[in-house]
Each structure stands twice: as C-alpha cells, then as structure tokens.
Design a protein around this motif. Sequence first.
Motif, PDB file in Angstrom:
ATOM      1  N   UNK A   9       0.848  -1.194   0.000  1.00 16.01           N
ATOM      2  CA  UNK A   9       0.000   0.000   0.000  1.00 16.01           C
ATOM      3  C   UNK A   9       0.882   1.242   0.000  1.00 16.01           C
ATOM      4  N   UNK A  10       0.529   2.272  -0.808  1.00 18.85           N
ATOM      5  CA  UNK A  10       1.291   3.523  -0.788  1.00 18.85           C
ATOM      6  C   UNK A  10       1.067   4.273   0.519  1.00 18.85           C
ATOM      7  N   UNK A  11       2.093   5.004   0.952  1.00 14.53           N
ATOM      8  CA  UNK A  11       2.099   5.701   2.234  1.00 14.53           C
ATOM      9  C   UNK A  11       2.506   7.153   2.025  1.00 14.53           C
ATOM     10  N   UNK A  12       1.859   8.066   2.743  1.00 13.30           N
ATOM     11  CA  UNK A  12       2.262   9.472   2.819  1.00 13.30           C
ATOM     12  C   UNK A  12       2.705   9.736   4.249  1.00 13.30           C
ATOM     13  N   UNK A  13       3.806  10.438   4.413  1.00 14.10           N
ATOM     14  CA  UNK A  13       4.351  10.690   5.742  1.00 14.10           C
ATOM     15  C   UNK A  13       4.736  12.159   5.885  1.00 14.10           C
ATOM     16  N   UNK A  14       4.449  12.718   7.057  1.00 14.05           N
ATOM     17  CA  UNK A  14       4.899  14.069   7.381  1.00 14.05           C
ATOM     18  C   UNK A  14       5.161  14.149   8.876  1.00 14.05           C
ATOM     19  N   UNK A  15       5.993  15.090   9.281  1.00 11.81           N
ATOM     20  CA  UNK A  15       6.284  15.205  10.702  1.00 11.81           C
ATOM     21  C   UNK A  15       7.367  16.215  10.993  1.00 11.81           C
ATOM     22  N   UNK A  16       7.848  16.181  12.238  1.00 13.51           N
ATOM     23  CA  UNK A  16       8.922  17.061  12.701  1.00 13.51           C
ATOM     24  C   UNK A  16       9.975  16.211  13.388  1.00 13.51           C
ATOM     25  N   UNK A  17      11.160  16.768  13.517  1.00 13.10           N
ATOM     26  CA  UNK A  17      12.228  16.026  14.166  1.00 13.10           C
ATOM     27  C   UNK A  17      13.258  16.945  14.784  1.00 13.10           C
ATOM     28  N   UNK A  18      14.137  16.317  15.542  1.00 10.33           N
ATOM     29  CA  UNK A  18      15.197  17.044  16.247  1.00 10.33           C
ATOM     30  C   UNK A  18      16.453  16.189  16.231  1.00 10.33           C
ATOM     31  N   UNK A  19      17.589  16.817  15.907  1.00 10.14           N
ATOM     32  CA  UNK A  19      18.885  16.145  15.987  1.00 10.14           C
ATOM     33  C   UNK A  19      19.719  16.852  17.043  1.00 10.14           C
ATOM     34  N   UNK A  20      20.354  16.050  17.889  1.00  9.50           N
ATOM     35  CA  UNK A  20      21.302  16.569  18.885  1.00  9.50           C
ATOM     36  C   UNK A  20      22.673  16.045  18.503  1.00  9.50           C
ATOM     37  N   UNK A  21      23.560  16.955  18.108  1.00  7.91           N
ATOM     38  CA  UNK A  21      24.883  16.553  17.654  1.00  7.91           C
ATOM     39  C   UNK A  21      25.798  16.320  18.843  1.00  7.91           C
ATOM     40  N   UNK A  22      26.348  15.114  18.927  1.00  2.65           N
ATOM     41  CA  UNK A  22      27.302  14.759  19.965  1.00  2.65           C
ATOM     42  C   UNK A  22      28.704  15.152  19.508  1.00  2.65           C
ATOM     43  N   UNK A  23      28.975  15.004  18.216  1.00  2.00           N
ATOM     44  CA  UNK A  23      30.227  15.444  17.597  1.00  2.00           C
ATOM     45  C   UNK A  23      29.880  15.942  16.188  1.00  2.00           C
ATOM     46  N   UNK A  24      30.901  16.303  15.406  1.00  2.00           N
ATOM     47  CA  UNK A  24      30.635  16.815  14.056  1.00  2.00           C
ATOM     48  C   UNK A  24      29.978  15.770  13.152  1.00  2.00           C
ATOM     49  N   UNK A  25      30.229  14.510  13.390  1.00  2.00           N
ATOM     50  CA  UNK A  25      29.737  13.444  12.515  1.00  2.00           C
ATOM     51  C   UNK A  25      28.704  12.527  13.173  1.00  2.00           C
TER      52      UNK A  25
END
Length: 151
Positions: free
Chosen positions: A78-94
Amino acid sequence: LLVNMANSSNSSYTNQLNNSASTNFGLENRARPKYLAIGSFQYTAFYGKISISKQFVMNLMTYGLLGGGVTNYGGDIYPVLSFGIGQKYYVSKKLAVRLDLRSIIFNGPNVTDPTAGTTAYKNANRELKGSEFSSILTLNNVIFGGLEIQL
C-alpha cells in the motif's frame, strides 16, 4: 530513507481479544504488517546551540519532514504518505542522536471489519491477505529514534 521491519507474530493479547468479543474475530488470521519504507525530504527550520552545562555545548537542529513510500500488510503493498517534525542533537561533528515524530497515512486493510468474524475468516488457518479485508484510511503517529552517522 527509513526502513522499519515489523514483528508480525501473534501477541499474548490475540486470544484475549478473540475471547472478549461476542464473536471470535479470528485475529490470528489477520493481515499483519511486514515492513514500512519511506523516503523523506528534510527541511531544516532551525540550527543552533544549546548549553547543558557551562563546559558542555551541544549543536541541535529542528526540521520538518515530508515523504512517501510503501507498507506491506499480509503480502499486499500500500502507498504511504508521511509528514512530521524532528530534532537532531549533535554529539560530535559526525555523530547525532535523532528523534522524529511522524504521521503516517495510508489506505490499508481494516482487520477489525465485522465480516472478519464470519466462519470463513475464523477457519482460514492461514494469514489472510490485506486485499481480503475492506479498506480503511489509517493514520498512525509514530516516534522514531536513532543514531545518525554522517560520512
């Protein structure tokens, strides 16, 4: 790209739900989710720094997500549509810890359809295909967490 494999075995609640219903739904024969695959576009709305202590400063990024993909229920896709928000917390540069809140919308099988209580469904003794059920528009809100390594 997000790929999620589902454990599609019966849970300990399957028999409880079957026995609590006035008619046995035959939930052990329901169409089960196998996987979800979504490709998303990420728009960064905010990039900044947060100080947890005077000696430790962390970079963070807030972003919106919009994407599409497929899900597999009972062997049918079945086809899916997705939307949302997110957060990244950087521990180091990579290296970053990632947390996404996504809404996933698809028109899939209604495994609680009253016709699933008929003798044919109860005595199937096999996993039914998604196409053997009526369709229902489904909205799932899911929190995904992970570790992101940037190359």
